[in-house]
Design a protein around this motif. Structure first.
Motif, mmCIF file in Angstrom:
data_model
loop_
_atom_site.group_PDB
_atom_site.id
_atom_site.type_symbol
_atom_site.label_atom_id
_atom_site.label_comp_id
_atom_site.label_asym_id
_atom_site.label_seq_id
_atom_site.Cartn_x
_atom_site.Cartn_y
_atom_site.Cartn_z
ATOM 1 N N ASP A 71 21.628 -42.284 -20.488
ATOM 2 C CA ASP A 71 22.603 -40.882 -20.366
ATOM 3 C C ASP A 71 23.541 -41.013 -21.515
ATOM 4 O OD1 ASP A 71 24.455 -42.521 -19.411
ATOM 5 O OD2 ASP A 71 24.279 -41.743 -17.408
ATOM 6 N N ALA A 101 28.727 -35.844 -29.154
ATOM 7 C CA ALA A 101 28.476 -35.560 -27.548
ATOM 8 C C ALA A 101 28.922 -37.190 -27.065
ATOM 9 C CB ALA A 101 27.408 -35.184 -27.302
ATOM 10 N N ALA A 105 31.962 -38.324 -24.470
ATOM 11 C CA ALA A 105 31.585 -39.544 -23.419
ATOM 12 C C ALA A 105 32.904 -40.678 -23.452
ATOM 13 C CB ALA A 105 30.198 -39.912 -23.568
ATOM 14 N N PRO A 125 27.439 -30.015 -22.498
ATOM 15 C CA PRO A 125 26.835 -30.316 -21.364
ATOM 16 C C PRO A 125 25.535 -29.334 -21.025
ATOM 17 C CG PRO A 125 29.149 -30.845 -20.928
ATOM 18 C CD PRO A 125 28.925 -30.041 -22.012
ATOM 19 N N ASP A 127 24.470 -28.277 -18.345
ATOM 20 C CA ASP A 127 24.791 -27.604 -17.001
ATOM 21 C C ASP A 127 26.188 -26.856 -17.406
ATOM 22 O OD1 ASP A 127 26.791 -29.678 -17.195
ATOM 23 O OD2 ASP A 127 26.201 -30.424 -15.311
ATOM 24 N N ALA A 128 26.431 -26.627 -18.658
ATOM 25 C CA ALA A 128 27.835 -25.732 -18.930
ATOM 26 C C ALA A 128 27.761 -24.310 -18.172
ATOM 27 C CB ALA A 128 28.029 -25.848 -20.402
ATOM 28 N N TRP A 133 22.760 -21.829 -23.198
ATOM 29 C CA TRP A 133 22.819 -23.023 -23.811
ATOM 30 C C TRP A 133 21.903 -23.099 -25.142
ATOM 31 C CZ3 TRP A 133 20.079 -27.527 -25.177
ATOM 32 C CH2 TRP A 133 20.809 -28.816 -25.451
ATOM 33 N N TYR A 206 20.572 -35.287 -23.609
ATOM 34 C CA TYR A 206 21.354 -34.120 -23.893
ATOM 35 C C TYR A 206 21.058 -32.917 -22.793
ATOM 36 C CZ TYR A 206 21.925 -36.168 -28.569
ATOM 37 O OH TYR A 206 22.113 -37.115 -29.456
ATOM 38 N N PRO A 209 22.035 -34.609 -16.830
ATOM 39 C CA PRO A 209 23.403 -34.637 -16.580
ATOM 40 C C PRO A 209 23.720 -35.957 -17.402
ATOM 41 C CG PRO A 209 22.201 -34.656 -14.393
ATOM 42 C CD PRO A 209 21.225 -34.512 -15.623
ATOM 43 N N TRP A 210 25.124 -35.798 -18.033
ATOM 44 C CA TRP A 210 25.499 -36.669 -19.035
ATOM 45 C C TRP A 210 26.222 -37.849 -18.550
ATOM 46 C CZ3 TRP A 210 28.630 -33.856 -23.379
ATOM 47 C CH2 TRP A 210 27.833 -32.991 -24.226
ATOM 48 N N ASP A 213 32.221 -36.129 -17.833
ATOM 49 C CA ASP A 213 32.722 -34.692 -17.734
ATOM 50 C C ASP A 213 33.789 -34.761 -18.987
ATOM 51 O OD1 ASP A 213 33.706 -32.132 -17.642
ATOM 52 O OD2 ASP A 213 34.510 -32.253 -15.659
ATOM 53 N N HIS A 236 28.654 -23.659 -28.270
ATOM 54 C CA HIS A 236 29.008 -24.844 -27.858
ATOM 55 C C HIS A 236 30.407 -25.322 -27.959
ATOM 56 C CE1 HIS A 236 24.711 -25.803 -26.488
ATOM 57 N NE2 HIS A 236 24.573 -24.822 -27.217
#
Length: 274
Positions: A71, A101, A105, A125, A127-128, A133, A206, A209-210, A213, A236
């Motif tokens: 991830d 990205a 992290a 992310p 799920d932003a 997206w 990408y 789930p990363w 957060d 983004h």
């Protein structure tokens, strides 16, 4: 001069590491884009002689062992292993595109060690909340990432038939690729020499789930984005800026995904100040 070495991890995997080596007031760990290898960008290395540049090939690229299913958060573990091996305690992180990205992290997961973060042309992310997206992406970029969202089998099928579509880049991007940012041509070929496996692993990371957060970043954060970016739209960057408390957002309205790198030296100056 950049020295290249292989770091053997505790689980037996290898990370291929790059290091300019000379002691400096600031160490910056560079996170490369997709698909690239980790050679630190020559224009930035030349721009700042008071920075020690460190990087590595993400798993599956270049000389680094593949790690299917990794991830985005895995970048923090890789980075910690690299800087520990080099005897570096505190450092800044910077990255472009997918590397942006991965830099986020590191900022989120290594708060006691990361001094500042520069993220250029990064996606938010998957799920932003509230972000369209895929909105504003060129058709080829959207198709590639939608295939990844369907899973590994669909992504592998897509890559087996995919051809480069220049429509993902603006005229400014192409001018940069043939001029100021021509170094990018030297890091793409080696990244794909063993096939698209690492690129597939990146894209799957990408859109799943990363494992971190970005809103938890406590270090100063600079987000840089081209207003005409068709690969990862500037929406983004704006979303990240709205959700990361320490963020400063620098949009460059005339730039695309690659030409925005012409402002990276300014971002590096910001990094040095912070």
């Amino acid at each position: 001069m950049v020295t290249e070495t292989d770091l053997v991890l505790l689980d037996g995997r290898t990370l291929h590491v790059y290091d300019t080596g000379t002691p400096a007031p600031l160490t910056v760990v560079w996170h490369h884009g997709t698909p690239n290898v980790g050679t630190p960008p020559p224009p930035l290395v030349r721009a700042r002689h008071d920075v020690r540049w460190v990087s590595y090939d993400r798993p599956g690229y270049g000389g680094s062992t593949p790690l299917p299913g990794r991830d985005v958060a895995n970048a923090a573990a890789c980075t910690a292993a690299v800087v520990d091996a080099l005897g570096i305690d505190e450092f800044a992180v910077a990255g472009h595109s997918g590397g942006g990205a991965h830099a986020l992290a590191c900022g989120a997961l290594l708060p006691a060690r990361v001094l500042a973060v520069v993220s250029i042309s990064a996606m938010a992310p998957f799920d932003a909340a509230g972000l369209d997206w895929f909105g504003g992406m060129a058709p080829a970029s959207e198709a590639s990432l939608r295939a990844a969202a369907e899973g590994r089998v669909a992504k592998e099928k897509y890559e087996a038939a995919a051809e480069f579509d220049p429509d993902v880049f603006t005229d400014a991007d192409m001018a940069a690729l043939n001029g100021s940012q021509s170094w990018l041509n030297d890091v793409v070929g080696p990244a794909l020499a063993a096939g698209p496996g690492a690129l597939i692993d990146d894209d799957l990371a990408y859109v799943t789930p990363w494992g971190c957060d970005p809103a938890l970043i406590t270090a100063p954060l600079l987000l840089v984005h081209g207003g005409r970016d068709r690969l990862i739209p500037a929406s983004h960057g704006a979303w990240l800026a709205a959700h990361c408390p320490t963020a400063q957002f620098r949009p460059h309205p005339a730039d695309g995904h690659l030409s925005v790198l012409d402002h990276a030296a300014d971002a590096l100056a910001w990094l040095a100040r912070h």
